[in-house]
Motif scaffolding. Sequence first.
Motif, PDB file in Angstrom:
ATOM      1  N   ALA A  66       0.830  -1.210   0.000  1.00 31.28           N
ATOM      2  CA  ALA A  66       0.000   0.000   0.000  1.00 31.28           C
ATOM      3  C   ALA A  66       0.860   1.253   0.000  1.00 31.28           C
ATOM      4  N   ALA A  67       1.995   1.190   0.695  1.00 28.87           N
ATOM      5  CA  ALA A  67       2.911   2.338   0.748  1.00 28.87           C
ATOM      6  C   ALA A  67       3.849   2.396  -0.445  1.00 28.87           C
ATOM      7  N   HIS A  68       3.978   1.281  -1.174  1.00 24.24           N
ATOM      8  CA  HIS A  68       4.868   1.198  -2.338  1.00 24.24           C
ATOM      9  C   HIS A  68       4.071   0.586  -3.492  1.00 24.24           C
ATOM     10  N   PRO A  69       3.229   1.375  -4.152  1.00 25.12           N
ATOM     11  CA  PRO A  69       2.320   0.824  -5.162  1.00 25.12           C
ATOM     12  C   PRO A  69       3.010   0.185  -6.359  1.00 25.12           C
ATOM     13  N   ASN A  70       4.295   0.429  -6.535  1.00 27.48           N
ATOM     14  CA  ASN A  70       5.009  -0.204  -7.650  1.00 27.48           C
ATOM     15  C   ASN A  70       5.563  -1.579  -7.286  1.00 27.48           C
ATOM     16  N   ILE A  71       5.388  -1.991  -6.013  1.00 27.56           N
ATOM     17  CA  ILE A  71       5.929  -3.270  -5.548  1.00 27.56           C
ATOM     18  C   ILE A  71       4.809  -4.304  -5.424  1.00 27.56           C
ATOM     19  N   GLU A  72       5.023  -5.466  -6.010  1.00 26.85           N
ATOM     20  CA  GLU A  72       4.143  -6.615  -5.815  1.00 26.85           C
ATOM     21  C   GLU A  72       4.938  -7.712  -5.104  1.00 26.85           C
ATOM     22  N   ILE A  73       4.417  -8.202  -3.993  1.00 24.36           N
ATOM     23  CA  ILE A  73       5.115  -9.218  -3.201  1.00 24.36           C
ATOM     24  C   ILE A  73       4.402 -10.555  -3.358  1.00 24.36           C
ATOM     25  N   VAL A  74       5.170 -11.575  -3.710  1.00 22.68           N
ATOM     26  CA  VAL A  74       4.642 -12.925  -3.835  1.00 22.68           C
ATOM     27  C   VAL A  74       5.366 -13.798  -2.821  1.00 22.68           C
ATOM     28  N   GLU A  75       4.610 -14.451  -1.945  1.00 22.07           N
ATOM     29  CA  GLU A  75       5.209 -15.304  -0.920  1.00 22.07           C
ATOM     30  C   GLU A  75       5.192 -16.766  -1.356  1.00 22.07           C
ATOM     31  N   ARG A  76       6.309 -17.450  -1.127  1.00 23.25           N
ATOM     32  CA  ARG A  76       6.441 -18.871  -1.440  1.00 23.25           C
ATOM     33  C   ARG A  76       6.776 -19.593  -0.140  1.00 23.25           C
ATOM     34  N   ILE A  77       5.876 -20.472   0.330  1.00 28.53           N
ATOM     35  CA  ILE A  77       6.050 -21.127   1.633  1.00 28.53           C
ATOM     36  C   ILE A  77       6.247 -22.624   1.421  1.00 28.53           C
ATOM     37  N   THR A  78       7.289 -23.175   2.060  1.00 30.81           N
ATOM     38  CA  THR A  78       7.623 -24.589   1.959  1.00 30.81           C
ATOM     39  C   THR A  78       7.908 -25.124   3.357  1.00 30.81           C
ATOM     40  N   LYS A  79       7.785 -26.432   3.557  1.00 30.85           N
ATOM     41  CA  LYS A  79       8.165 -27.032   4.830  1.00 30.85           C
ATOM     42  C   LYS A  79       9.621 -26.701   5.143  1.00 30.85           C
ATOM     43  N   THR A  80       9.928 -26.580   6.427  1.00 32.94           N
ATOM     44  CA  THR A  80      11.230 -26.055   6.857  1.00 32.94           C
ATOM     45  C   THR A  80      12.407 -26.780   6.217  1.00 32.94           C
ATOM     46  N   GLU A  81      12.488 -28.083   6.391  1.00 28.47           N
ATOM     47  CA  GLU A  81      13.655 -28.800   5.877  1.00 28.47           C
ATOM     48  C   GLU A  81      13.682 -28.788   4.355  1.00 28.47           C
ATOM     49  N   ASP A  82      12.525 -28.927   3.722  1.00 26.02           N
ATOM     50  CA  ASP A  82      12.467 -28.883   2.265  1.00 26.02           C
ATOM     51  C   ASP A  82      12.928 -27.530   1.734  1.00 26.02           C
ATOM     52  N   HIS A  83      12.561 -26.481   2.455  1.00 24.49           N
ATOM     53  CA  HIS A  83      12.967 -25.135   2.037  1.00 24.49           C
ATOM     54  C   HIS A  83      14.492 -25.005   1.993  1.00 24.49           C
ATOM     55  N   GLN A  84      15.159 -25.468   3.049  1.00 19.39           N
ATOM     56  CA  GLN A  84      16.621 -25.344   3.096  1.00 19.39           C
ATOM     57  C   GLN A  84      17.266 -26.170   1.971  1.00 19.39           C
ATOM     58  N   LYS A  85      16.718 -27.382   1.741  1.00 24.52           N
ATOM     59  CA  LYS A  85      17.249 -28.218   0.665  1.00 24.52           C
ATOM     60  C   LYS A  85      17.027 -27.574  -0.699  1.00 24.52           C
ATOM     61  N   ASN A  86      15.842 -26.986  -0.883  1.00 28.10           N
ATOM     62  CA  ASN A  86      15.551 -26.324  -2.153  1.00 28.10           C
ATOM     63  C   ASN A  86      16.486 -25.147  -2.396  1.00 28.10           C
ATOM     64  N   LEU A  87      16.744 -24.376  -1.340  1.00 28.50           N
ATOM     65  CA  LEU A  87      17.635 -23.237  -1.487  1.00 28.50           C
ATOM     66  C   LEU A  87      19.035 -23.703  -1.859  1.00 28.50           C
ATOM     67  N   ALA A  88      19.513 -24.765  -1.216  1.00 29.70           N
ATOM     68  CA  ALA A  88      20.835 -25.290  -1.557  1.00 29.70           C
ATOM     69  C   ALA A  88      20.888 -25.699  -3.024  1.00 29.70           C
ATOM     70  N   ALA A  89      19.808 -26.328  -3.510  1.00 29.53           N
ATOM     71  CA  ALA A  89      19.765 -26.737  -4.917  1.00 29.53           C
ATOM     72  C   ALA A  89      19.722 -25.524  -5.841  1.00 29.53           C
ATOM     73  N   HIS A  90      18.968 -24.512  -5.470  1.00 31.83           N
ATOM     74  CA  HIS A  90      18.898 -23.303  -6.298  1.00 31.83           C
ATOM     75  C   HIS A  90      20.268 -22.627  -6.403  1.00 31.83           C
ATOM     76  N   LEU A  91      20.978 -22.604  -5.295  1.00 32.24           N
ATOM     77  CA  LEU A  91      22.299 -21.976  -5.313  1.00 32.24           C
ATOM     78  C   LEU A  91      23.275 -22.793  -6.144  1.00 32.24           C
ATOM     79  N   ALA A  92      23.169 -24.114  -6.045  1.00 29.42           N
ATOM     80  CA  ALA A  92      24.083 -24.992  -6.791  1.00 29.42           C
ATOM     81  C   ALA A  92      23.869 -24.874  -8.294  1.00 29.42           C
ATOM     82  N   THR A  93      22.617 -24.695  -8.709  1.00 27.45           N
ATOM     83  CA  THR A  93      22.299 -24.623 -10.140  1.00 27.45           C
ATOM     84  C   THR A  93      22.200 -23.195 -10.652  1.00 27.45           C
ATOM     85  N   ASN A  94      22.318 -22.247  -9.726  1.00 25.04           N
ATOM     86  CA  ASN A  94      22.223 -20.823 -10.069  1.00 25.04           C
ATOM     87  C   ASN A  94      20.888 -20.498 -10.732  1.00 25.04           C
ATOM     88  N   SER A  95      19.829 -21.134 -10.231  1.00 26.31           N
ATOM     89  CA  SER A  95      18.511 -20.920 -10.820  1.00 26.31           C
ATOM     90  C   SER A  95      17.435 -21.242  -9.796  1.00 26.31           C
TER      91      SER A  95
END
Length: 430
Positions: A66-95
Motif C-alpha cells: 500500500a505504501a509502495h504501489p510499484n511493488i508486488e510481493i509474492v510469498e512462497r512457503i515450503t516445509k522447513t527442511e524442504d525449504h533449506q534443501k531447495n535453497l541449496a539446490a537453487h544456489l548450486a544450479t544458479n537458478s
Amino acid sequence: MLSARSGADRRRRFAAVAGSLLAATLVMTTAACGSDSDTASNEKVKLTVATFGEFGYKALYTEYMAAHPNIEIVERITKTEDHQKNLAAHLATNSGAADIEAIEEGWVGQFTSQPGKFYDWMEYGGAELKSAWPAWKWQQASSPDGKVIGLGTDVGGMAMCYRKDLFAKAGLPTDRAEVSKLWPTWDEFIATGVKFEAAKPGAKFMDGPAVMYRSILGQQPVGIYDGDKVVVDSAPGVKTAWDLTIKAMNAGLSAKIAAWTPDWNTGMAKGTFATLACPSWMMAYIQTQAKDTAGKWDIADVPGGGGNWGGSFLTLPKQGKHVKEASELAKWLVAPEQQAKVFRAVGNFPSTVSLYEDSVIKDFKNPFFSDAPVGAIFSKSVKTMVPQYMGPKSGDVNTAVINGLTRVEQGKQTPDEAWTQVLKDVKALL
C-alpha cells in the motif's frame, strides 16, 4: 557463522547490545525507505519472498504494498527442511532462488560457508543496522571473511505450551505458575507425564520425540559443534537430549506423531497430546493449525530453564534481479516496529534486543493462550539463554538424530542400536 572461540566466550550469557527502541526503529526505518525514486517509478516490480512455517508477514506485505504501489510481493512457503534443501539446490544450479530467501538457524552455517552466493548486507546498510541485534545473532549470519548474508527475523526463546482442559481431566494443576512448579527439570517433566498417563485422560502427554529433543538440545552450552568441530560423539549435549527423550518414550508418554505432519496438525486441534515444548514461534503454528482451541492452551516455564531453538534470517541471493528493492523490503520487515507487530499477531519473538524492555513486548498477553504473559515469559528465556555455535552441518545432524529417535519409537531399533547408527550417519555427513 559464529567464529571459533574459547569455551568461556561461547558460554557467556546473552547481553543486550546498546540501543533504544526509538533509535533502532529510526535507523532501520530510515534505511528501509531508500530513495523516493523507486517508489515513484511507474514500473511494477515483483518480489518473491521464500519462507517456511509461519513468519507472520501477510499483513505486513499488504501494508508495504500500500505504501509502495510499484511493488508486488509474492510469498512462497515450503516445509522447513524442504525449504533449506531447495535453497541449496537453487544456489548450486544458479537458478530458482527467490529475491528474498529465509534461512533457519540450524542451517545458516551451511550457507555462510558460501557467501559468494548472496549479496553482502554490509553493502546494503548493514553497518548502520548491526547494533539492533545481539552480537551472537549478527555473528550467526556472518561468514568467516566478514560478509553478512542474513538479517535476523526472530529468536526461539523457550517455554512449554500445555492443554489446560486435558490437565484438568488428569487431576493436574492448570494454573501456569503451579504447572511450572511441576517440572523444574526434564526428569520431573517426565514424572509429571507418568502421573498424567496413569489418570488416562484420553490423550498422550507429548506429541513425539522431535520437539522434546530439539528443545533440550537448545539448552545445552555445547550442542552439535564445539568451535568448528562436530562433537556429537564426544561432548554430552546431544546425548543428554537423546537420553531424556528416550526416557520419555520408554515411559509411554509419546503419541508417536511425527512433527510437521498432517497428523501432528490434527493432533493439536483435537487434543491428541497435552504438552508441546514451545519455542516462541510455535505459538504461531498452534494458532494456525488449531484455530478452534483458543483458551484451551496455556504456557508455563520450560523444564531446565531458558534456551533457544530456532530463529531465522532474511537473505538476498545474487540470483535476484531487484536487489535494491528487495533489500529495502527485507530491512523494513526486520525493523523493530515490524518485529513487534509479528510477535503480537502470531508469537515469533523479536531478535532486535531494544524491544525486550519495551512495554509493547514485555507487557503483552496472548488471548489465544489464556492471556499468558508471553512477552515476559519469552523475554526471560531469551535473556538467560546460552547461544550455541551453528556449523554447516547442524541441520543435517539434527535430522540424523531425530531419524534415530523415530526408529526407536517405531520399534525398528533399540536405543543403543539407533544411537550407534546415528553416530555412523553423522560421520558420513562430515
